[in-house]
Write an enzyme that holds these catalytic residues in place. Structure first.
Site, PDB file in Angstrom:
ATOM      1  N   LYS A   8       4.862  -4.316 -19.065  1.00  0.00           N
ATOM      2  CA  LYS A   8       5.568  -5.017 -20.262  1.00  0.00           C
ATOM      3  C   LYS A   8       5.001  -4.103 -21.363  1.00  0.00           C
ATOM      4  O   LYS A   8       3.597  -3.711 -21.772  1.00  0.00           O
ATOM      5  CB  LYS A   8       4.969  -6.475 -20.323  1.00  0.00           C
ATOM      6  CG  LYS A   8       5.647  -7.131 -21.333  1.00  0.00           C
ATOM      7  CD  LYS A   8       5.166  -8.798 -21.444  1.00  0.00           C
ATOM      8  CE  LYS A   8       5.692  -9.550 -22.380  1.00  0.00           C
ATOM      9  NZ  LYS A   8       5.406 -11.098 -22.100  1.00  0.00           N
ATOM     10  N   SER A  13       5.377 -16.890 -19.728  1.00  0.00           N
ATOM     11  CA  SER A  13       6.278 -15.587 -19.610  1.00  0.00           C
ATOM     12  C   SER A  13       6.061 -14.660 -18.459  1.00  0.00           C
ATOM     13  O   SER A  13       6.724 -13.690 -18.471  1.00  0.00           O
ATOM     14  CB  SER A  13       6.017 -14.870 -21.076  1.00  0.00           C
ATOM     15  OG  SER A  13       6.469 -15.711 -22.041  1.00  0.00           O
ATOM     16  N   SER A  50       8.902 -14.216 -21.570  1.00  0.00           N
ATOM     17  CA  SER A  50       9.168 -12.937 -22.496  1.00  0.00           C
ATOM     18  C   SER A  50       9.089 -11.786 -21.604  1.00  0.00           C
ATOM     19  O   SER A  50       9.433 -10.509 -22.230  1.00  0.00           O
ATOM     20  CB  SER A  50       8.347 -12.829 -23.326  1.00  0.00           C
ATOM     21  OG  SER A  50       6.793 -12.614 -23.113  1.00  0.00           O
TER      22      SER A  50
END
Length: 479
Positions: A89, A189, A165
């Site tokens: 990420k 997330s 996310s």
């Protein structure tokens, strides 16, 4: 299809074995990953940066070590993730590129000088970093419909969200671009994208893994963890990342707890574990596909007792307030100077957080403590609790609402309605991907929740569910 390209669609354990045995080179596997990204990411939009030269240089060094002296080769062959491509990420520091955290503002930041601690640890275990992944701006969202980078698309239906996310992290694994990724989980997330993209995701106990070198969202709630296509891969990655930081502690939230390897324990499955099923709040907010997935897991484990999680709604309310307040405080200066550079929804929620009375936050922290104590008492009766991971399967990109139990709810804050109460008290959870007819060809996840520090329990259960065929993570058939 070449051997390397075929291997790329298997799990990390199979890839590492092939590199170890000389059936494929680390360089060929790395090149296959970049080719797969080139072939698919125009549709999936999982990656925001690739580090091709770095990755190929590392892969060549692995191959050279394997071809070197007997001692060097023997040492390298022991690495559990030998030659395995992975991505992170884009809130993890990657030396040489800016740490975006999904934002426009951070594009102006200087490139990171060093890799995040967890990136270093995966590479020390033999893995090869290939790039950084799409996410919601500053990790504030559950859909990865990022207006700066474009939305991450669900590989199983490109018209639908990947979740967030850590949407790029879930999508990259589901698309067969890499077998292993890292994400963060503040309110869900990791578990939301794992559920919607049909992959395995682990949120460890709060404080289990060091966060040094990652961009924070809510320091008192942030967790880091892996995504993979198998429970075994999760365990291998998790074991490689465990342990306190050496030397000066730069993440005060990291527990100074020695590593407790879980991979050797996976064969124990659910034997000896007391499994309960969360009802009430967790089933009232689930659509038929989520309930069907839960029932499939419940039946496979022989779990018959349904229980209520005490104070769950109060716990979620506390998490909302803490998230709003801490998240806003981090961005206060930019909110004053350049509000137009935030995504509108993120900006408005951060602005709201700046206005929350301190007395509310103090009360939220007290509620959080009482809630954690009440849940701890429930783990005197159970070792594992089961709950849906998301209220429904992936919604269409751009959809603003979904309906559950007669209520019309906004997608962005409520796709995490079932994960947020668990994050608030830092419990370890593995999201396992289940496929049921009610989901119309899409995956949906179930949370396997353990007591603090019992990642071994949740991963043992995940491995059993995978071995039984109840949980599975096929690569999406992207042509």
């Amino acid at each position: 299809m070449s051997t390397a390209a075929e291997l790329l669609l298997q799990d990390a354990q199979a890839m590492a074995s092939a590199v170890r045995d000389g059936r494929v080179s680390a360089q060929a596997l790395t090149e296959a990953a970049f080719q797969r990204i080139a072939d698919t990411d125009g549709r999936v939009n999982a990656f925001t940066a690739q580090v091709r030269e770095r990755a190929l240089d590392r892969a060549r060094r692995i191959d050279a070590q394997l071809a070197g002296t007997d001692d060097d080769a023997a040492s390298v062959r022991k690495l559990p993730l030998l030659g395995v491509p992975f991505a992170v990420k884009n809130l993890f520091d990657v030396a040489g590129i800016p740490t975006l955290a999904g934002s426009k503002i951070e594009r102006e930041s200087a490139p990171a000088k060093d890799d995040a601690v967890l990136v270093q640890r995966l590479e020390a275990a033999g893995a090869v970093l290939v790039g950084a992944l799409n996410m919601d701006e500053y990790a504030y969202g559950f859909t990865t419909e990022n207006s700066h980078e474009g939305p991450a698309h669900n590989p199983h239906d490109l018209t639908r969200i990947a979740g967030g996310s850590s949407g790029g992290s879930g999508a990259a694994v589901a698309a067969g671009q890499v077998p292993l990724t890292l994400g963060s989980d503040t309110n869900g997330s990791i578990r939301v994208p794992a559920s919607l993209c049909g992959v395995f995701g682990l949120k460890p106990t709060f404080g289990r893994l060091p966060r040094t070198g990652s961009y924070p969202f809510v320091s008192s709630l942030d967790h880091l963890g892996p995504f993979a296509r198998s429970a075994k891969d999760l365990a291998l990655a998790y074991d490689a990342m465990q342990g306190p930081e050496a030397g000066a502690v730069t993440d005060p939230g990291c527990a100074q707890r020695a590593a407790e390897p879980v991979a050797p324990l996976l064969g124990d499955g659910s034997r000896g574990l007391r499994v309960g099923v969360l009802g009430g709040y967790f089933q009232d907010r689930a659509l038929p596909e989520a309930l069907a997935a839960l029932k499939a897991v419940q039946a496979a484990l022989g779990a018959t007792e349904t229980v209520e999680l005490p104070l769950v709604q109060e716990g979620r309310a506390a998490a909302f307030l803490i998230t709003n307040s801490e998240g806003a405080a981090l961005h206060l200066e930019d909110l004053r100077r350049r509000p137009e550079d935030f995504e509108p929804l993120s900006r408005d929620r951060f602005l709201a957080g700046t206005l929350l009375p301190a007395a509310w936050i103090a009360r939220a922290q007290r509620v959080r403590r009482v809630y954690a104590e009440a849940v701890a008492r429930l783990f005197e009766r159970f070792d594992i609790l089961l709950a849906p991971a998301t209220p429904c399967a992936a919604t269409p990109i751009g959809a603003e609402w979904f309906e559950v139990a007669g209520q019309r709810l906004p997608v962005r804050p409520n796709m995490g309605v079932l994960t947020q109460p668990i994050s608030c008290i830092g419990l370890p959870v593995c999201a396992v991907p289940v496929w049921v007819p009610e989901a119309n060809g899409l995956p949906i996840g179930v949370q396997v929740i353990g007591a603090p520090w019992r990642e071994d329990h949740v991963l043992r259960v995940a491995a059993e569910l995978q071995a039984a065929g109840v949980a599975r993570a096929p690569v999406a058939p992207l042509a």
